[in-house]
Design a protein around this motif. Structure first.
Motif, mmCIF file in Angstrom:
data_model
loop_
_atom_site.group_PDB
_atom_site.id
_atom_site.type_symbol
_atom_site.label_atom_id
_atom_site.label_comp_id
_atom_site.label_asym_id
_atom_site.label_seq_id
_atom_site.Cartn_x
_atom_site.Cartn_y
_atom_site.Cartn_z
ATOM 1 N N ALA A 182 0.843 -1.196 0.000
ATOM 2 C CA ALA A 182 0.000 0.000 0.000
ATOM 3 C C ALA A 182 0.877 1.244 0.000
ATOM 4 O O ALA A 182 2.018 1.212 0.456
ATOM 5 N N ASP A 183 0.351 2.323 -0.527
ATOM 6 C CA ASP A 183 1.039 3.607 -0.407
ATOM 7 C C ASP A 183 -0.005 4.696 -0.222
ATOM 8 O O ASP A 183 -1.202 4.465 -0.351
ATOM 9 N N ASP A 196 -10.700 -9.704 -3.945
ATOM 10 C CA ASP A 196 -9.513 -9.399 -4.742
ATOM 11 C C ASP A 196 -8.515 -8.673 -3.834
ATOM 12 O O ASP A 196 -8.691 -7.492 -3.515
ATOM 13 N N ALA A 197 -7.462 -9.379 -3.415
ATOM 14 C CA ALA A 197 -6.517 -8.816 -2.441
ATOM 15 C C ALA A 197 -5.813 -7.572 -2.987
ATOM 16 O O ALA A 197 -5.580 -6.605 -2.251
ATOM 17 N N ARG A 198 -5.463 -7.588 -4.266
ATOM 18 C CA ARG A 198 -4.766 -6.428 -4.835
ATOM 19 C C ARG A 198 -5.659 -5.190 -4.809
ATOM 20 O O ARG A 198 -5.208 -4.084 -4.478
ATOM 21 N N MET A 199 -6.940 -5.352 -5.155
ATOM 22 C CA MET A 199 -7.852 -4.217 -5.111
ATOM 23 C C MET A 199 -8.089 -3.764 -3.677
ATOM 24 O O MET A 199 -8.315 -2.581 -3.420
ATOM 25 N N TYR A 204 -3.513 1.029 8.453
ATOM 26 C CA TYR A 204 -2.929 -0.090 7.713
ATOM 27 C C TYR A 204 -1.911 0.365 6.666
ATOM 28 O O TYR A 204 -1.141 -0.451 6.165
ATOM 29 N N MET A 205 -1.941 1.654 6.319
ATOM 30 C CA MET A 205 -1.062 2.121 5.241
ATOM 31 C C MET A 205 0.399 1.917 5.589
ATOM 32 O O MET A 205 1.189 1.430 4.773
ATOM 33 N N GLU A 206 0.784 2.304 6.815
ATOM 34 C CA GLU A 206 2.177 2.137 7.220
ATOM 35 C C GLU A 206 2.521 0.656 7.367
ATOM 36 O O GLU A 206 3.588 0.207 6.946
ATOM 37 N N GLN A 207 1.597 -0.102 7.923
ATOM 38 C CA GLN A 207 1.829 -1.535 8.134
ATOM 39 C C GLN A 207 2.037 -2.274 6.817
ATOM 40 O O GLN A 207 2.819 -3.224 6.745
ATOM 41 N N LEU A 208 1.343 -1.838 5.764
ATOM 42 C CA LEU A 208 1.363 -2.551 4.489
ATOM 43 C C LEU A 208 2.143 -1.824 3.406
ATOM 44 O O LEU A 208 2.060 -2.204 2.241
ATOM 45 N N ILE A 263 -7.229 0.581 0.284
ATOM 46 C CA ILE A 263 -6.552 1.044 1.504
ATOM 47 C C ILE A 263 -5.661 2.230 1.175
ATOM 48 O O ILE A 263 -5.626 3.233 1.906
ATOM 49 N N SER A 264 -4.934 2.154 0.059
ATOM 50 C CA SER A 264 -4.079 3.266 -0.359
ATOM 51 C C SER A 264 -4.893 4.533 -0.608
ATOM 52 O O SER A 264 -4.433 5.642 -0.334
ATOM 53 N N ALA A 265 -6.111 4.369 -1.134
ATOM 54 C CA ALA A 265 -6.984 5.516 -1.404
ATOM 55 C C ALA A 265 -7.720 5.992 -0.158
ATOM 56 O O ALA A 265 -8.347 7.062 -0.181
ATOM 57 N N GLY A 266 -7.685 5.198 0.909
ATOM 58 C CA GLY A 266 -8.312 5.596 2.162
ATOM 59 C C GLY A 266 -9.816 5.474 2.185
ATOM 60 O O GLY A 266 -10.489 6.173 2.949
#
Length: 290
Positions: free
Chosen positions: A31-32, A208-211, A270-274, A216-219
């Motif tokens: 994630a970013d 879909d794990a990637r989505m 989760y962003m920092e964790q992932l 998560i990246s988009a919040g």
């Protein structure tokens, strides 16, 4: 290595106890921070991801429920993404059935093909206006045939008006313009769409794990059929289960800004964790160990 928690659990059930110790949950992506600007959007956009784990029945049920919601609330938008042409055709057919059912002045033969093209075109303003003009003209012609001119005047009873004058054409144009079907979207399109979206819907089993990482990246919160380590029911998402429908999940996050803000805060954890760096470090340790 298994990249999906739902599949990971299934593997655990199917292998013996000794083999379970060799199973690990690892993700080949991260994630970013790509927080979007959906708060600035005029519409509450729902992004529906249709992955490989969606069968035809699942797609039909979800499409019917999402379209009922979309047509009920004028400020809602709907983006549908799939990698499969057959799934896109199923979705398009169900959407057109709903729109034609909502606006019974549309005709199967004359307008269905045009509507399908509009659904697949993100820049459809011209096509939408052309269709509105075409339908209005057709209705007016039908009205004229039913009310022939006699002695220089149209035969109209007192208080009667043409059907084309009673239709809310602005709402009709909005309803056909704000549904978009993307087939095989590129990453930049996915990121751009999620930056505008208020919520991700993924009814696949498993998800879909990637989505999920992209959302998560988009919040943004997510609605899923299957639980995940990173989507907790009513904290940063909604799990569809007994007593918890897809529609209720949409209401929970789209009608109540407070719930959406809570989801944003919880998702950000989760962003920092992932993040990519941590994910690559995780893989490097496993590879080095081997």
């Amino acid at each position: 290595m298994v990249p999906n928690y739902a599949i990971f659990e299934q593997f655990q059930l199917e292998v013996d106890e000794r083999s379970q110790s060799h199973l690990e949950l690892g993700y080949p992506y991260g994630a970013d921070m790509r927080l979007g600007n959906s708060n600035e959007e005029r519409q509450l956009i729902v992004y529906w991801n249709i992955g490989d784990a969606n069968d035809d029945s699942n797609i039909t049920n979800a499409c019917n429920e999402l379209m009922d919601y979309y047509l009920k609330y004028e400020n809602t938008g709907l983006i549908i993404a799939t990698l499969d042409d057959d799934k896109a055709r199923i979705v398009s057919s169900k959407i057109l059935d709903k729109i034609i059912g909502q606006y019974d002045f549309l005709t199967e033969a004359e307008e269905r093909e045009t509507l399908d093209k509009i659904l697949r075109n993100p820049n459809n303003a011209t096509e939408v206006q052309n269709l509105v003009n075409q339908v209005r003209f057709r209705l007016w012609q039908e009205w004229q045939i039913e009310h022939p001119i006699k002695n220089g005047e149209m035969t109209v009873t007192v208080g009667e008006e043409a059907p084309s004058e009673k239709i809310n054409w602005e709402r009709f144009a909005t309803d056909i313009a704000n549904v978009l079907i993307r087939v095989e979207p590129q990453d930049y399109q996915i990121f751009d769409d999620l930056s505008r979206a208020r919520i991700l819907v993924d009814m696949g089993e498993p998800y879909d794990a990637r989505m999920q990482f992209n959302a998560i990246s988009a919040g943004i919160p997510q609605i899923n059929n299957v639980e995940s380590p990173f989507v907790i029911d009513q904290e940063n998402g909604w799990i569809v289960k007994e007593g918890h429908s897809l529609t209720q999940g949409l209401d929970f996050y789209l009608k109540k800004l407070g719930n959406w803000n809570v989801a944003l805060v919880n998702t950000a954890k989760y962003m920092e964790q992932l993040e990519f760096r941590r994910q690559s470090d995780w893989w490097e340790r496993r590879i080095h160990y081997e």
